[in-house]
Every structure is written in C-alpha cells, then in structure tokens.
Design a protein around this motif. Structure first.
Motif, PDB file in Angstrom:
ATOM      1  N   ALA A   1    -103.670  82.880  66.291  1.00 33.76           N
ATOM      2  CA  ALA A   1    -102.472  82.349  65.650  1.00 33.76           C
ATOM      3  C   ALA A   1    -102.879  81.639  64.368  1.00 33.76           C
ATOM      4  N   ASN A   2    -101.971  81.645  63.394  1.00 33.95           N
ATOM      5  CA  ASN A   2    -102.249  80.965  62.128  1.00 33.95           C
ATOM      6  C   ASN A   2    -101.696  79.553  62.081  1.00 33.95           C
ATOM      7  N   ASN A   3    -100.776  79.266  62.988  1.00 33.52           N
ATOM      8  CA  ASN A   3    -100.232  77.910  63.046  1.00 33.52           C
ATOM      9  C   ASN A   3     -99.801  77.624  64.480  1.00 33.52           C
ATOM     10  N   LEU A   4     -99.459  76.375  64.718  1.00 32.84           N
ATOM     11  CA  LEU A   4     -99.200  75.945  66.091  1.00 32.84           C
ATOM     12  C   LEU A   4     -97.992  76.642  66.706  1.00 32.84           C
ATOM     13  N   SER A   5     -96.920  76.780  65.912  1.00 33.86           N
ATOM     14  CA  SER A   5     -95.729  77.388  66.526  1.00 33.86           C
ATOM     15  C   SER A   5     -96.011  78.840  66.889  1.00 33.86           C
ATOM     16  N   GLU A   6     -96.792  79.501  66.059  1.00 32.78           N
ATOM     17  CA  GLU A   6     -97.158  80.880  66.381  1.00 32.78           C
ATOM     18  C   GLU A   6     -98.013  80.923  67.660  1.00 32.78           C
ATOM     19  N   ALA A   7     -98.920  79.962  67.787  1.00 29.50           N
ATOM     20  CA  ALA A   7     -99.787  79.906  68.969  1.00 29.50           C
ATOM     21  C   ALA A   7     -98.957  79.723  70.239  1.00 29.50           C
ATOM     22  N   ILE A   8     -97.968  78.842  70.171  1.00 25.47           N
ATOM     23  CA  ILE A   8     -97.127  78.583  71.347  1.00 25.47           C
ATOM     24  C   ILE A   8     -96.312  79.827  71.680  1.00 25.47           C
ATOM     25  N   GLN A   9     -95.818  80.471  70.638  1.00 24.78           N
ATOM     26  CA  GLN A   9     -95.028  81.680  70.844  1.00 24.78           C
ATOM     27  C   GLN A   9     -95.881  82.793  71.468  1.00 24.78           C
ATOM     28  N   MET A  10     -97.103  82.929  70.993  1.00 22.22           N
ATOM     29  CA  MET A  10     -97.981  83.991  71.527  1.00 22.22           C
ATOM     30  C   MET A  10     -98.399  83.681  72.963  1.00 22.22           C
ATOM     31  N   GLY A  11     -98.550  82.404  73.303  1.00 21.03           N
ATOM     32  CA  GLY A  11     -99.006  82.029  74.647  1.00 21.03           C
ATOM     33  C   GLY A  11    -100.466  82.390  74.826  1.00 21.03           C
ATOM     34  N   GLY A  12    -100.921  82.436  76.064  1.00 22.26           N
ATOM     35  CA  GLY A  12    -102.331  82.711  76.333  1.00 22.26           C
ATOM     36  C   GLY A  12    -102.685  84.181  76.146  1.00 22.26           C
ATOM     37  N   GLU A  13    -103.943  84.438  75.866  1.00 19.02           N
ATOM     38  CA  GLU A  13    -104.444  85.810  75.729  1.00 19.02           C
ATOM     39  C   GLU A  13    -104.612  86.407  77.138  1.00 19.02           C
ATOM     40  N   ILE A  14    -104.646  87.743  77.222  1.00 14.95           N
ATOM     41  CA  ILE A  14    -104.930  88.375  78.517  1.00 14.95           C
ATOM     42  C   ILE A  14    -106.310  87.909  78.984  1.00 14.95           C
ATOM     43  N   PRO A  15    -106.511  87.794  80.307  1.00 11.87           N
ATOM     44  CA  PRO A  15    -107.788  87.250  80.797  1.00 11.87           C
ATOM     45  C   PRO A  15    -108.989  88.104  80.386  1.00 11.87           C
ATOM     46  N   MET A  16    -110.132  87.465  80.322  1.00 14.46           N
ATOM     47  CA  MET A  16    -111.352  88.186  79.937  1.00 14.46           C
ATOM     48  C   MET A  16    -111.743  89.183  81.032  1.00 14.46           C
ATOM     49  N   LYS A  17    -112.454  90.229  80.598  1.00  9.58           N
ATOM     50  CA  LYS A  17    -112.797  91.288  81.549  1.00  9.58           C
ATOM     51  C   LYS A  17    -114.298  91.522  81.578  1.00  9.58           C
ATOM     52  N   LEU A  18    -115.035  90.468  81.761  1.00  8.22           N
ATOM     53  CA  LEU A  18    -116.486  90.646  81.773  1.00  8.22           C
ATOM     54  C   LEU A  18    -117.002  90.279  83.152  1.00  8.22           C
ATOM     55  N   HIS A  19    -117.804  91.176  83.738  1.00  5.51           N
ATOM     56  CA  HIS A  19    -118.465  90.814  84.992  1.00  5.51           C
ATOM     57  C   HIS A  19    -119.668  89.964  84.624  1.00  5.51           C
ATOM     58  N   LEU A  20    -119.785  88.832  85.256  1.00  6.98           N
ATOM     59  CA  LEU A  20    -120.778  87.867  84.790  1.00  6.98           C
ATOM     60  C   LEU A  20    -122.148  88.033  85.444  1.00  6.98           C
ATOM     61  N   THR A  21    -122.252  88.996  86.354  1.00  9.79           N
ATOM     62  CA  THR A  21    -123.511  89.150  87.097  1.00  9.79           C
ATOM     63  C   THR A  21    -124.701  89.434  86.170  1.00  9.79           C
ATOM     64  N   LYS A  22    -124.495  90.320  85.204  1.00  3.44           N
ATOM     65  CA  LYS A  22    -125.609  90.687  84.314  1.00  3.44           C
ATOM     66  C   LYS A  22    -126.100  89.470  83.535  1.00  3.44           C
ATOM     67  N   LEU A  23    -125.121  88.695  83.064  1.00  6.72           N
ATOM     68  CA  LEU A  23    -125.465  87.495  82.291  1.00  6.72           C
ATOM     69  C   LEU A  23    -126.225  86.505  83.180  1.00  6.72           C
ATOM     70  N   ARG A  24    -125.720  86.288  84.370  1.00  9.16           N
ATOM     71  CA  ARG A  24    -126.358  85.337  85.291  1.00  9.16           C
ATOM     72  C   ARG A  24    -127.774  85.777  85.635  1.00  9.16           C
ATOM     73  N   LYS A  25    -127.911  87.087  85.918  1.00  9.63           N
ATOM     74  CA  LYS A  25    -129.234  87.596  86.306  1.00  9.63           C
ATOM     75  C   LYS A  25    -130.224  87.543  85.160  1.00  9.63           C
ATOM     76  N   ALA A  26    -129.696  87.527  83.939  1.00 12.57           N
ATOM     77  CA  ALA A  26    -130.587  87.506  82.773  1.00 12.57           C
ATOM     78  C   ALA A  26    -131.116  86.105  82.485  1.00 12.57           C
ATOM     79  N   PHE A  27    -130.646  85.110  83.225  1.00 13.08           N
ATOM     80  CA  PHE A  27    -131.151  83.756  82.967  1.00 13.08           C
ATOM     81  C   PHE A  27    -132.674  83.712  83.149  1.00 13.08           C
ATOM     82  N   PRO A  28    -133.413  83.129  82.197  1.00 11.57           N
ATOM     83  CA  PRO A  28    -134.890  83.163  82.249  1.00 11.57           C
ATOM     84  C   PRO A  28    -135.478  82.152  83.227  1.00 11.57           C
ATOM     85  N   MET A  29    -135.194  82.342  84.512  1.00 13.76           N
ATOM     86  CA  MET A  29    -135.696  81.427  85.531  1.00 13.76           C
ATOM     87  C   MET A  29    -137.227  81.405  85.518  1.00 13.76           C
TER      88      MET A  29
END
Ligand SMILES: *[C@@H]1O[C@H](CO)[C@@H](O)[C@H](O)[C@H]1NC(C)=O
Ligand SMILES: *[C@@H]1O[C@H](CO)[C@@H](O)[C@H](O)[C@H]1NC(C)=O
Ligand SMILES: *[C@@H]1O[C@H](CO)[C@@H](O)[C@H](O)[C@H]1NC(C)=O
Ligand SMILES: *[C@@H]1O[C@H](CO)[C@@H](O)[C@H](O)[C@H]1NC(C)=O
Length: 333
Positions: A298-326
């Motif tokens: 959004a470019n301004n607050l009223s536009e942001a309120i009108q648009m509402g939230g974005e669709i939820p993210m679609k990333l499986h987090l397993t790869k990221l978690r497993k990549a942690f450099p333990m």
C-alpha cells in the motif's frame, strides 16, 4: 507466579517513571490509544515475566545438556546504537539462542576490524554487507542490489559458507554478481519464532484492531502517516518482546518495517506492507518471493486498511530449519 506479578507491577511503575522516553517511541493519533497501551502493558507484563522465567529455565536445561560439547561460535546482529536495538535484528539473537539452547558470544560492532576478527554467523537481517571471510550465513539478505558495494566483496563472497538466504532476489544477486553458488533454501529465520518462543500465542480475542509498526527511519512520520485514522502506532525499536506482544493482540498489522510483517505472518496475523519513500522495496520483494507470493504493498494508510492482510505465506519451513548450522555450535558426541 506471584513473584512474576510483583515484578510486573514494579515494571509498570518503572514505566510510568519513563513515560517521557516512552512518549518518544510511541506515537498516538488518539488519546485513548495511550490508555489502551498501558492496559495492554499491564496485561502483558505478567505473562511476559513468567515467560522470561520459563525461557531462562529452558535455556539452562538445554545448555547444561550441551555445555560440555559446545563450541564457541559467535553470532553477529546489527544494533542501531549501544542502547537502541531494532527489533528485527534483535530477534536474531533471541532465535539463535533458543535454537542453540545456550548463551551466545555476540558481535554487534559496527567497525570492520572488530566484526571481522573471528568467523561468525549472520542470520536475521539485511546484513550481507557485514560478512567477512569464512562467515556462515543462515537466512540473511541483501538490503538492496543497486547500492551493495559489490567491488569490495568479491574475495569475501567466495569464502562464505551459505546455508540459506532470505529470498530468491538475494540468491540471484549473489550468484550473478559474484559467480558463487547459493543453495535454494529460503526464508527469513524470524518465521521460525513461533516454534521456539512457544509461550507467545496469537490472542483469542484481539484488543487492537490495527497496529502500525514504523521502521525507525519513519518513526517521526507517525502522526503524518496516521492522520485522523485511529490506529495504535509503534516504533520498531521498542523492546522485541513488547512488539511481539502487541502484534499478538492485533487483528491487522500494517508496517513499514519488514520484520513487523514477518513476525505478524509467522504468528498467523494478517499483515500489509506500507511502502515508505525512505526504504527500498528490494528486501520486501525478496521476502515475499521467498514465501512464494508477489509483493503487493500500500502507498498510504487508507489503502493499506482497504487492502487488508496479504494471503498467508506458503513456505514449508523444514528446509530452513534443517539448514541451521548446528555443527558450528555443538561438537558431535
Ligand atoms: C546467560 O546469560 C545471562 C545474562 O548474561 C546469565 O544471567 C545466565 O546465567 C547465563 N546462562 C548460562 C547458562 O550461562
Ligand atoms: C568466545 O569467543 C569470543 C569471540 O571470539 C571471545 O571474546 C570469548 O572470550 C570466547 N569465550 C570463551 C568462553 O571462550
Ligand atoms: C564462474 O564459476 C565457475 C565455477 O567456479 C567457473 O567455471 C566460471 O568460469 C566462472 N565464470 C566467470 C564468468 O567467472
Ligand atoms: C492513497 O493511495 C491511493 C492509491 O495510490 C490513492 O488513490 C489515494 O488517493 C491515496 N489516498 C490518500 C489519502 O492519499
């Protein structure tokens, strides 16, 4: 618990004393928001204090278990100054400490000869420019491909141990500019917070209908952005746990700070990017494409309120978690 509440009340007293400081960080469009914030603080602090205790206990247990096998590997996170921390960057410390299960040696220096002394882990943040020879990268991003000082980094980039990056734009930039290979493992590590900060949960009945989180660069523009719209407005340099608690109380988060968006989405709260003329969109594109969506802002607050939230993210987090450099923190038993 009783001790927790006593400390909470004490904390609130301290808060009142610090009202002046608080005023500098909180911008309200309506008087009533201030009382909302105070009630929230009172409600949250009790819970918070007990979480701090639980958190401490969990850490001690884990670090006792792992301490004989610990390696002393440092974490770098960016600090605005000695006393002011940007919550997104601070979350790097909180998250990595939770994953490792022990205190970490931290590097927050701004001077190259300080932060390049020993190899370190870079995690949450647009902090690629703080990379030095042999550093490990897990989920960091480039702030902006156009302004990145590429020439001075070509030697360093070849030595990096990259386990994950924030998104495809960072990966593409690194591969095409430095001719290095970068794994296709995406995601801002702050997305993993709900799995580690298990005491923090989305409120069943939100008490804030809209929360505006301003990047510290925008902090002074709060009243100008909000205009007459009733909205609770905070600066992204408040303490990280306060910001998370406010996010968890909200129905919609609107933010010019990338981590305002990421933390909200991580905990399942709808969020909308508000573009700021002072902040490049590269990192926002990077995050949204890494979570398999296109950035719509959004470019301004009223536009942001009108648009509402974005669709939820679609990333499986397993790869990221497993990549942690333990391997950098624990020797094999
Ligand atoms: C971790 O650090 C905190 C604060 O510096 C300290 O109070 C605590 O004892 C440390 N815990 C361990 C397990 O070293
Ligand atoms: C761990 O490493 C840091 C940075 O290299 C150093 O300052 C610190 O003294 C080390 N701590 C231990 C317990 O070896
Ligand atoms: C890029 O790296 C690859 C493999 O390391 C190498 O074969 C190739 O010549 C490099 N390309 C350029 C333009 O330097
Ligand atoms: C907000 O932005 C939209 C789209 O860019 C524009 O049409 C509208 O006039 C703006 N509203 C305000 C109050 O500036």
């Amino acid at each position: 618990m009783i001790a927790g509440n006593l400390i909470a009340v004490f904390g609130i007293l301290i808060y009142k004393v610090n009202k002046k400081t608080l005023k500098n960080t909180l911008y309200q469009t309506r008087q009533f928001s201030i009382s909302v914030i105070f009630i929230l603080l009172i409600l949250c602090t009790g819970a918070l204090v007990s979480q701090v205790f639980n958190f401490g206990t969990a850490n001690n247990v884990l670090s006792l278990r792992s301490s004989p096998m610990r390696k002393n590997f440092s974490l770098f996170y960016w600090k605005k100054s000695d006393t002011i921390e940007n919550f997104g960057d601070k979350l790097s410390h909180i998250l990595v400490m939770s994953i490792v299960g022990a205190n970490l040696s931290l590097i927050t220096a701004q001077k190259q000869r300080e932060y390049c002394k020993t190899p370190k882990l870079l995690s949450i943040g647009s902090i690629f420019r703080f990379a030095c020879k042999n550093d490990v990268i897990w989920g960091s991003g480039v702030l902006d491909s156009v302004t990145f000082p590429s020439k001075s980094y070509s030697k360093i980039m070849r030595t990096l141990d990259i386990r994950a990056v924030r998104g495809p734009r960072t990966r593409q930039f690194l591969m095409s500019t430095f001719n290095i290979s970068v794994p296709r493992v995406y995601g801002d590590p702050a997305l993993l917070l709900p799995y580690y900060l298990t005491g923090y949960k989305k409120a069943l009945v939100p008490t804030i209908s809209r929360l505006l989180i301003l990047h510290y660069i925008d902090a002074k523009r709060g009243p100008a952005i909000a205009g007459n719209t009733p909205i609770v407005t905070i600066n992204a340099c408040l303490p990280w746990d306060q910001i998370i608690n406010l996010i968890l109380q909200s129905e919609l988060v609107i933010s010019t700070s990338l981590h305002g968006i990421i933390v909200a989405e991580a905990f399942g709260i709808p969020a909308r990017v508000l573009a700021s003329p002072q902040i490049t969109l590269f990192k926002f594109h990077d995050y949204f494409e890494g979570t398999r969506r296109k950035l719509r802002y959004a470019n301004n607050l009223s536009e942001a309120i009108q648009m509402g939230g974005e669709i939820p993210m679609k990333l499986h987090l397993t790869k990221l978690r497993k990549a942690f450099p333990m391997d950098k923190f624990e020797a094999k038993s």
